[in-house]
Design an enzyme around this catalytic site. Structure first.
Site, PDB file in Angstrom:
ATOM      1  N   LYS A 273       0.955  -1.208   0.000  1.00  0.00           N
ATOM      2  CA  LYS A 273       0.136  -0.135  -0.143  1.00  0.00           C
ATOM      3  C   LYS A 273       0.855   1.245  -0.016  1.00  0.00           C
ATOM      4  CE  LYS A 273      -3.627  -2.093   3.032  1.00  0.00           C
ATOM      5  NZ  LYS A 273      -4.753  -1.730   2.242  1.00  0.00           N
ATOM      6  N   ARG A 347     -10.214 -11.652   2.277  1.00  0.00           N
ATOM      7  CA  ARG A 347     -11.040 -12.752   1.796  1.00  0.00           C
ATOM      8  C   ARG A 347     -10.390 -14.320   1.929  1.00  0.00           C
ATOM      9  NH1 ARG A 347     -11.593  -9.343  -3.554  1.00  0.00           N
ATOM     10  NH2 ARG A 347     -11.411  -7.993  -2.014  1.00  0.00           N
TER      11      ARG A 347
HETATM   12 MN    MN Z   1      -5.615  -5.414   2.163  1.00  0.00          MN
END
Ligand code: MN
Ligand code: ZN
Length: 495
Positions: A273, A347
């Site tokens: 990120k 997920r």
């Molecule tokens: Mn993530």
């Protein structure tokens, strides 16, 4: 200096110093109980000068005259009594907290003809407690004084049926405890709270009569949870799966199950990120925190339900051992997953936890919570969590519980067109479906792991942390989900 609040209820509480709080309404801005503390003239003048009309959540605060038993007198407006719901009483309680100032004793006077019910009074106390929450364990200097000690404040609610108030409050104390636990876990930094430490916090719930089992990396390897384990590869801190069981109903009753994403820190992994705002990713375990908080509440109030809470705990880090885009992993269900973006890791953790939950516990319903996608904030802002479900009845029950608690959820669609977006060239599915409908394709991914079990997924990325301050929460971590699901259980699954 931080504050510790002690709440009690008494029929005959006398004001002796400190702050006296009375409630006002549109019909009667200055209640008889406010007048009874001996400041009738001052109050009449003050409400005139301040333009106080009893409107909801407005206040008047004045120094008591010499002949009053109180040091200060305040009135909190409630608005129109006929329209008040539980949440409004909670907000009024939060407002009372803001009036405390330097006093160490508050007497809340409810002895009027229009006195609130015991339930409403207990709701006020709950709102006050929730507002009082502060995460300041790491501040060595608190406020303008250097005293790091704890100031005790006694709050007495004067009510004609103190016994009923106390009873109603006992249940709400269990709720406050669960919310506090969830908030603490989300606020806590990741250097303090890794997967192992987080699992220890789950283990601590045994003190409330819960069974807690912690699965280690070795256990999960045996179960072939390659999707979950793949996320943990880049971290020196090993993953855990914590399973909490509360048996409050008949042993054979099918449990309701709650599954939480517990990524203790999410760097994004190899698909790293950007730096700006990455510190917020210490909260990427908000789903797991809500599940622990909920389980705490259910056990503390001895809910007549069988409940299972399962949380997948990992840290997502970039490292020589980390998984890469293009890798293919085999989930516990046997389905294979191509990793497109290592930042879509939640997920991967949840899918194995969901499979394990169904196979082992055959739950009546299964609800997962996860700070899963930034896209849910684009869609709903921070005022609703995203709701996805394969079951209309469960969905409606969740929406209703959300309205009651004001932890609101909004249902978004699922369907074959969205499902197709996660088909993979090389495996059964890929872990992202691209930029469009990001929250929906994440939910479609999870749906592939729930079979016929009635299931709902709550995307709480916008509501669990950094959400706007309210009368009952000023903390970065809101504890979202605890009250919502406690209400869902209370209204639908308790025997
Ligand atoms: Mn993530
Ligand atoms: Zn994440």
């Amino acid at each position: 200096m931080s504050m510790s609040i002690e709440i009690s209820f008494s029929k005959s509480a006398k004001v002796t110093g400190g702050l006296a709080v009375a409630t006002g309404t549109l019909a009667e801005p200055v209640s008889a109980s406010a007048r009874a503390v001996g400041a009738s003239d001052q109050l009449d003048k003050a409400i005139k000068v301040a333009g106080f009309s009893g409107k909801s959540l407005t206040t008047v605060d004045l120094l008591a005259p010499a002949n009053s038993p109180a040091d200060r007198i305040a009135i909190v407006g409630l608005g129109d009594l006929d329209k008040l719901e539980a949440h409004d009483w909670m907000r009024a309680g939060g407002k009372i907290f803001t009036l405390i100032g330097k006093v160490d004793k508050v007497t809340v006077l409810l002895g009027d003809q229009e006195a609130p019910s015991a339930e409403a009074t207990a709701d006020m106390a709950l709102g006050l407690l929730m507002r009082a929450y502060a995460f300041d364990a790491y501040k060595t200097k608190k406020g303008d004084d250097d005293d790091a000690g704890v100031r005790k404040v006694k709050i007495v609610f004067q009510h004609s049926n103190a016994t009923a108030c106390k009873k109603a409050f006992t249940i709400r104390e269990a709720v406050a405890g669960g919310v506090e636990l969830a908030r603490n876990l989300v606020n806590e930094p990741a250097n303090v709270l890794g997967p192992v430490e987080f699992a220890d916090r789950a283990k601590a719930l045994e003190a409330l009569g819960m069974e807690v089992e912690i699965l280690t990396e070795k256990d999960m390897k045996k179960l072939k949870m390659e999707a979950l384990l793949g996320v943990a590869l880049g971290s020196v801190r090993p993953p855990r799966l914590a399973v909490m069981r509360w048996q409050g109903a008949k042993p054979k009753d099918q449990p309701v199950a709650f599954v939480g994403k517990g990524v203790v820190f999410d760097t994004g992994g190899i698909s790293i990120k950007p730096a700006a705002g990455m510190e917020d990713m210490k909260g990427d375990m908000g789903g797991a925190a809500a599940v622990i908080g909920l389980m705490h509440t259910l056990a503390a109030r001895k809910a007549k339900v069988n409940a299972v809470g399962i949380i997948g705990l990992v840290e997502n880090m970039p490292d020589g051992a980390a998984q890469r885009p293009g890798d293919i992993v085999r989930s516990m269900s046997g389905q294979t997953i191509e990793i497109i973006n290592t930042d879509a890791e939640g997920r991967l953790v949840l899918c194995d936890a969901l499979t394990y939950c169904q196979e082992k516990y055959k739950p009546a319903v299964m609800i997962d919570l996860a700070t899963l996608t930034g896209a849910v904030m684009v869609a709903l802002g921070q005022h609703h969590a995203g709701l996805f479900s394969n079951d209309d009845e469960l969905s409606q029950a969740l929406v209703k519980a959300g309205e009651t608690t004001r932890e609101r959820v909004w249902r978004l669609p699922l369907g074959p067109d969205y499902d197709k977006m996660i088909d993979s060239k090389f495996a059964d599915m890929k872990n992202t479906g691209g930029r469009y409908a990001g929250s929906i394709t994440a939910a479609q991914f999870l749906k592939r792991f729930v079979g016929d079990t009635p299931w709902a997924h709550l995307d709480i990325a916008g509501t669990a942390m950094g959400s706007p301050s309210t009368e009952i929460n000023q903390s970065w971590a809101s504890g979202f989900g605890v009250r919502l699901l406690d209400e869902l259980v209370r209204a639908n699954y308790e025997s």
